[in-house]
Write an enzyme that holds these catalytic residues in place. Structure first.
Site, PDB file in Angstrom:
ATOM      1  N   HIS A  96       7.360   5.788  -2.773  1.00 24.34           N
ATOM      2  CA  HIS A  96       7.520   7.386  -2.953  1.00 24.34           C
ATOM      3  C   HIS A  96       7.391   7.909  -4.411  1.00 24.34           C
ATOM      4  O   HIS A  96       6.803   9.200  -4.354  1.00 24.34           O
ATOM      5  CB  HIS A  96       9.166   7.698  -2.820  1.00 24.34           C
ATOM      6  CG  HIS A  96       9.845   7.376  -1.384  1.00 24.34           C
ATOM      7  ND1 HIS A  96       9.296   8.011  -0.088  1.00 24.34           N
ATOM      8  CD2 HIS A  96      10.409   6.363  -0.997  1.00 24.34           C
ATOM      9  CE1 HIS A  96       9.851   7.635   0.798  1.00 24.34           C
ATOM     10  NE2 HIS A  96      10.394   6.688   0.271  1.00 24.34           N
ATOM     11  N   GLU A  98       4.892   7.491  -8.076  1.00 23.83           N
ATOM     12  CA  GLU A  98       3.688   6.696  -8.892  1.00 23.83           C
ATOM     13  C   GLU A  98       4.046   6.261 -10.042  1.00 23.83           C
ATOM     14  O   GLU A  98       4.709   6.931 -10.970  1.00 23.83           O
ATOM     15  CB  GLU A  98       2.465   7.785  -8.783  1.00 23.83           C
ATOM     16  CG  GLU A  98       2.175   8.463  -7.647  1.00 23.83           C
ATOM     17  CD  GLU A  98       0.882   9.388  -7.618  1.00 23.83           C
ATOM     18  OE1 GLU A  98       0.288   9.597  -8.641  1.00 23.83           O
ATOM     19  OE2 GLU A  98       0.252   9.865  -6.587  1.00 23.83           O
ATOM     20  N   CYS A 115     -10.582 -14.018 -15.517  1.00 23.14           N
ATOM     21  CA  CYS A 115     -10.582 -15.359 -16.171  1.00 23.14           C
ATOM     22  C   CYS A 115      -9.497 -16.265 -15.542  1.00 23.14           C
ATOM     23  O   CYS A 115      -8.447 -15.758 -15.294  1.00 23.14           O
ATOM     24  CB  CYS A 115     -10.886 -15.192 -17.710  1.00 23.14           C
ATOM     25  SG  CYS A 115      -9.506 -14.651 -18.544  1.00 23.14           S
ATOM     26  N   CYS A 135     -10.391  11.821  29.828  1.00 23.57           N
ATOM     27  CA  CYS A 135     -10.104  12.392  30.993  1.00 23.57           C
ATOM     28  C   CYS A 135      -8.755  12.793  31.233  1.00 23.57           C
ATOM     29  O   CYS A 135      -7.837  12.314  30.609  1.00 23.57           O
ATOM     30  CB  CYS A 135     -10.598  11.599  32.048  1.00 23.57           C
ATOM     31  SG  CYS A 135      -9.679  10.015  32.475  1.00 23.57           S
TER      32      CYS A 135
END
Length: 429
Positions: free
Chosen positions: A64, A66, A95, A307
């Protein structure tokens, strides 16, 4: 190299995206890279010289909120109740020392998953660096070589591209295949295992042994990509079949995603005798046994709109799956002048299934996700946008509320004894 300072851009922030150099003195990530910097440092050469800095572009995906990049995670004290996924785009693979630090972090934070996309392999012929890649793999970190699509994504999200499209450099595809083979060799992935888990050259992640055994990972699809000529022939939205004439068949390409955009599964189906692509798609999703407590999004690209019979099956399927949202993008409308087929599209809309016409954006995404494009960008055919707009207007007329006044007539068209939709379209679909 001195740190680059981010340019001011409205609506952009450093919380969820950024890039930084490997040098310790650089404390703050830049928002985006210059075009020249990206093209020089991310070029996927087999053996590169004069590139003494490592650039890492990253994204953080909490459920929720960042959060900032990995170096800030310990200070932020991640919530043990949240699941996090981090994606890195690296000019060089890590590395050994960096790999060990990443492994230690992942051991401390079991609710974090890391995906690493590397443009090049760093000293891949040295045992210590090979060992670093292997311990990453064994600690739930996905390691992958950047493909054309990954470079394009990085260019779009992390580079001051000034609106310029990403242009692949010479031998990008060839170097990519070479690096993928080397990575497989380092990680001990045999040809048989690559086929079972998904070959990196198809753009599908490979998984660790632990992930390959999990029910969630088994849903990944090792589909065969469409040939470029098949895609252009079958997904072309021209009102008339271009010369030389060929039969337009039904293809359905789908992506199953989490709400954060992470792709769990994808595949492509074609009509078979007495079994349309839509029904095969429903069978596939049903077989995955998705978690009913988690929400998912499915995007379908189809050459022909469903269809009436398949529309009804899709409505029944989605009505029984409250945790699924379904989007259908059609290249062309099938028998759009026949009421029974119009009614099928209206039923889909009433069931909260999004039905739309493919535009250039959808054709491009389908090209990148489902076509063996050999690293070539999508090139539109003549009047693609014009045809798409015309078909879209037709669809909007079918789905407009004024057309719902004739629902009773549409139901009468579905009376028993009339020719079935399957037989009606068997020759052309």
């Amino acid at each position: 190299m001195e740190p680059q300072h981010p340019r001011q851009r409205a609506g952009m922030g450093l919380a969820s995206k950024g890039g930084c150099s490997q040098r310790p003195r650089i404390r703050h990530p830049v928002e985006r890279l210059d075009r020249q910097t990206f093209s020089f440092h991310f070029r996927n050469l087999r053996f590169a010289s004069g590139r003494n800095c490592t650039y890492l572009c990253y994204q953080v995906y909490p459920c929720h909120v960042e959060l900032c990049f990995l170096s800030w995670f310990r200070a932020k004290k991640l919530s043990s109740h949240e699941q996090y996924r981090i994606t890195w785009f690296l000019s060089w693979s890590p590395c050994l020392s960096c790999a060990e630090q990443v492994v230690a972090f992942l051991k401390e934070n079991r609710n974090v998953r890391l995906s690493i996309f590397a443009a090049r392999l760093y000293y891949f012929w040295k045992p210590d660096y090979q060992h670093g890649l292997r311990i990453l793999r064994h600690q739930r970190a996905w390691v992958r070589i950047m493909s054309f699509r990954d470079f394009k994504y990085c260019w779009k999200n992390f580079v001051y591209n000034q609106g310029m499209p990403f242009k692949p450099w010479k031998k990008l595809r060839k170097n990519y295949q070479f690096l993928v083979a080397k990575l497989h060799e380092i990680l001990g992935i045999s040809a048989t295992k690559r086929h079972r888990l998904g070959d990196l050259t198809t753009g599908v992640y490979f998984l660790t042994d632990m992930e390959a055994r999990s029910p969630r990972s088994r849903s990944r699809n090792t589909m065969n990509l469409l040939k470029t000529n098949i895609f252009r022939q079958q997904f072309g939205n021209q009102p008339r079949v271009p010369q030389p004439c060929y039969r337009r068949k039904t293809y359905l390409c789908y992506q199953l995603k989490q709400l954060d955009g992470f792709t769990l599964d994808k595949g492509c189906f074609q009509n078979k005798k007495q079994r349309h692509a839509e029904i095969r798609f429903i069978d596939k999703i049903t077989s995955l046994n998705l978690d009913p407590n988690q929400r998912y999004k499915i995007i379908c690209y189809v050459t022909w709109s469903p269809c009436a019979a398949c529309a009804g099956e899709l409505v029944d399927f989605i009505n029984g799956q409250d945790n699924l949202s379904l989007q259908i993008f059609a290249s062309r409308l099938y028998f759009h002048w026949v009421k029974v087929f119009q009614r099928g599209l209206q039923q889909l809309q009433a069931a909260q299934v999004s039905v739309a016409v493919m535009t250039r954006s959808e054709f491009e995404d389908c090209w990148e996700e489902f076509v063996d494009n050999q690293g070539m960008p999508f090139e539109s055919w003549d009047k693609l946008e014009q045809y798409s707009e015309s078909i879209s207007r037709r669809l909007q007329r079918i789905l407009s509320p004024s057309n719902w006044n004739n629902l009773e007539d549409s139901f009468r068209d579905l009376r028993l004894g009339s020719p079935s939709p399957s037989s009606l379209r068997s020759d052309s679909r």
